[in-house]
Write an enzyme that holds these catalytic residues in place. Structure first.
Site, PDB file in Angstrom:
ATOM      1  N   ASP A 140       0.824  -1.390  -0.205  1.00 27.54           N
ATOM      2  CA  ASP A 140      -0.048  -0.184  -0.134  1.00 27.54           C
ATOM      3  C   ASP A 140       0.960   1.262  -0.079  1.00 27.54           C
ATOM      4  O   ASP A 140       2.198   1.096   0.085  1.00 27.54           O
ATOM      5  CB  ASP A 140      -0.939   0.094   1.293  1.00 27.54           C
ATOM      6  CG  ASP A 140      -0.540  -0.303   2.495  1.00 27.54           C
ATOM      7  OD1 ASP A 140       1.003   0.353   2.640  1.00 27.54           O
ATOM      8  OD2 ASP A 140      -0.897  -0.726   3.506  1.00 27.54           O
ATOM      9  N   ASP A 311      -0.483   6.002 -19.797  1.00 31.88           N
ATOM     10  CA  ASP A 311      -0.421   4.721 -20.033  1.00 31.88           C
ATOM     11  C   ASP A 311      -1.077   4.540 -21.714  1.00 31.88           C
ATOM     12  O   ASP A 311      -1.823   5.263 -21.907  1.00 31.88           O
ATOM     13  CB  ASP A 311      -1.423   3.728 -19.225  1.00 31.88           C
ATOM     14  CG  ASP A 311      -1.501   2.252 -19.514  1.00 31.88           C
ATOM     15  OD1 ASP A 311      -0.350   1.599 -19.579  1.00 31.88           O
ATOM     16  OD2 ASP A 311      -2.456   1.746 -20.051  1.00 31.88           O
ATOM     17  N   GLU A 340       3.406   5.959 -22.781  1.00 32.58           N
ATOM     18  CA  GLU A 340       3.931   4.849 -23.375  1.00 32.58           C
ATOM     19  C   GLU A 340       3.805   4.679 -24.655  1.00 32.58           C
ATOM     20  O   GLU A 340       2.569   4.643 -25.184  1.00 32.58           O
ATOM     21  CB  GLU A 340       3.227   3.682 -22.494  1.00 32.58           C
ATOM     22  CG  GLU A 340       3.529   2.425 -22.775  1.00 32.58           C
ATOM     23  CD  GLU A 340       2.571   1.488 -22.257  1.00 32.58           C
ATOM     24  OE1 GLU A 340       3.148   0.352 -21.990  1.00 32.58           O
ATOM     25  OE2 GLU A 340       1.250   1.563 -22.060  1.00 32.58           O
TER      26      GLU A 340
END
Length: 591
Positions: A140, A311, A340
């Site tokens: 986390d 992304d 990306e």
């Protein structure tokens, strides 16, 4: 009529673009007939009623707005909305650059915080099971925060976390989950299993206090089928849909720029769904485009991120995506976004460096991974592959704003299933001294290895010591093996030196055609010079000093950064198999 949600959750006065979109949702909210705002400094610009009656888009003009609480009236429904003060102007925010080294990690796989809850109520059914590579393991945000001193010790300067946004999809039947974070179900919420918004803000604040930047991973291309939008689309064209059973993307990015591409190929690339549970968002819808652009601004202002990794960048229609990037650059001229761009040819990658400030260098990744198993000859093999890539840097608008890497969470680790330390060190010496923004993958510093073999989880293993019950704690010296400690010290020395070297972080670059298996790259800034020397063969090689006179000049000695030893340049240098040198020149011996 009931208002269930307004996005963004709050906003900021004093933005360069004063036009704010409020996406209001709730049963029947689209049927509201009268909309007013309390402040005389704020006006309703326009109201858009989408296809679904359960959404309403209200555009406000905040040109003269001051921080405070606005009262929105939608017929008889009263709703307060907060405008906050900005902590700093957009042009005061600095992104990452060539002076940084990014450290990529997956929150679920890095470390578990001391206050971690093994189960968060209200989420779709899930389990934490570290024995299954594709299920949640329980790392986390606080686990990362509690190890910030480790990153300082290592010497990296920026943390790239894979997505921390809510991924509220139930576990799959075959031990699968959305632990990776790329199936967003709420663009304005930190996944509660990773922590809270306050935890994320605290991570950024404490990272900044230690001189570390934080890069946020975002996805504009797709979301999850479990996102509330998918049960009630605001507009019919909110999501791309391809007719017929084959609605998935073809995963081939070349048609996007191919001048001869068939329209069906191009459409399948940018409009096909990424997976069966990740529907393709349609940024040609201007209201969705505004929603996502504001979302990035909100995270910058609210938690203070220093950069974004976008992304699947080319999978989105290029024009609308470029509009988003340009507006973000107008608001934050020194902020950085890296996209990306997964094609292993420099011409493709360079073409995206227009509105997008930084691109990911998949060409370098591909060539350096091919080179590691080859002998460097005088033409094409081995380190010639890297030379024959960097020589095309004239294609880029700014080669210093290209992000290079050896591996990441979507690839085999550079070591594969092996432990060839000499080859890894050579690749790292190259990565950290060429004219690029370098990115490291977590665990490289302690020789973490792995190949995908059909499962991404095999290259996303837990960092040893990050979880209760781990046999070894690689965050501490005493928890590392001898080989791991040697690798950590070697890399840390190089990283800390890099931060001080203007030649590497700001300088020009010159390289020499590999000869007799030796590849040489020179960096220079004013009177500072660095020479990276790589023996790309498994045999002894010779560096003929006279051949590099144009960068060595009259110097007769240098210091090897990797060992701290002085190197004489009065004679040719004999290089061990796969040896690497990073030579820093000086007039006086620093000893």
């Amino acid at each position: 009529m009931k208002i269930e949600r307004i996005a963004p959750l709050h906003w900021y006065a004093g933005m360069r673009n004063p036009h704010l979109q409020l996406m209001i949702s709730g049963p029947g909210v689209g049927r509201v007939s009268n909309i007013t705002v309390s402040s005389p400094d704020v006006s309703v610009e326009r109201v858009v009623r989408p296809d679904s009656p359960n959404y309403l888009f209200v555009y406000l003009d905040l040109t003269a707005a001051r921080p405070g609480v606005l009262t929105l009236m939608l017929d008889d429904c009263r709703q307060e909305y907060v405008l906050k003060s900005r902590e700093r102007a957009g042009d005061e925010r600095q992104g990452f650059s060539m002076s940084d080294v990014l450290y990529l990690l997956m929150p679920d796989r890095f470390a578990r915080g001391s206050r971690h809850l093994s189960h968060v109520s209200g989420m779709a059914p899930y389990r934490e099971n570290r024995r299954q590579p594709s299920m949640r393991h329980g790392g986390d945000i606080n686990g990362i925060r509690e190890h910030l001193d480790y990153f300082v010790e290592l010497g990296v300067t920026a943390l790239w976390l894979t997505p921390v946004l809510e991924n509220n999809s139930p576990d799959g039947r075959e031990h699968t989950s959305t632990y990776h974070g790329y199936a967003t179900t709420d663009f304005y919420r930190v996944d509660p299993r990773l922590g809270s918004l306050d935890d994320y803000r605290r991570l950024c604040d404490e990272a900044h206090a230690r001189g570390l930047k934080v890069v946020m991973d975002l996805v504009f291309n797709h979301c999850s089928t479990d996102h509330p939008w998918l049960t009630d689309l605001p507009f019919r064209d909110w999501v791309n849909r391809i007719e017929g059973p084959d609605y998935l993307t073809n995963y081939k990015l070349t048609p996007v720029l191919d001048p001869y591409a068939a329209e069906v190929d191009r459409r399948e690339t940018v409009e096909g769904w990424f997976t069966t549970d990740m529907p393709d968002l349609n940024l040609r819808n201007r209201h969705l485009r505004r929603y996502l652009t504001q979302n990035v601004k909100w995270w910058i202002e609210t938690v203070g991120i220093d950069g974004v990794r976008m992304d699947t960048y080319p999978y989105v229609h290029a024009g609308p995506m470029a509009q988003c990037m340009r507006e973000l650059r107008e608001e934050y001229p020194h902020f950085n976004i890296v996209g990306e761009t997964w094609v292993t040819e420099p011409a493709f990658t360079a073409a995206w460096q227009d509105a997008l400030p930084t691109v990911m260098d998949f060409t370098f990744f591909d060539r350096v991974n091919r080179a590691k198993g080859e002998e460097t000859d005088d033409w094409f093999d081995g380190l010639n592959r890297v030379y024959n890539t960097l020589c095309y840097d004239y294609l880029y608008r700014n080669p210093a704003s290209v992000m290079a890497f050896l591996d990441n969470h979507d690839t085999d680790r550079f070591l594969g299933d092996g432990q060839d330390v000499s080859v890894l060190k050579q690749a790292l010496a190259l990565l950290l001294t060429i004219r690029r923004i370098p990115q490291l993958y977590y665990g490289t510093e302690i020789l973490m290895s792995g190949a995908k073999q059909g499962c991404d989880g095999r290259v996303r293993r837990d960092f040893p010591g990050g979880f209760p019950g781990d046999r070894r704690n690689a965050f501490a010296v005493e928890g590392r093996t001898r080989a791991q400690q040697q690798m950590f010290e070697w890399l840390s020395r190089l990283l800390h030196w890099r931060r001080t070297s203007a030649a590497v972080t700001r300088g020009t670059q010159k390289h020499f055609i590999p000869q007799d298996g030796v590849y040489v790259i020179a960096r220079q800034y004013e009177d500072q010079r660095v020479l990276t020397v790589l023996n790309g063969t498994s045999r002894t090689a010779v560096l003929r000093v006279s051949r590099y006179a144009e960068v060595i000049g009259s110097d007769t000695k240098a210091r090897d950064v990797l060992t701290g030893c002085e190197v004489s340049l009065l004679h040719d240098l004999s290089l061990r198999p796969r040896q690497s040198l990073v030579l820093e020149f000086f007039r006086e011996c620093p000893c």
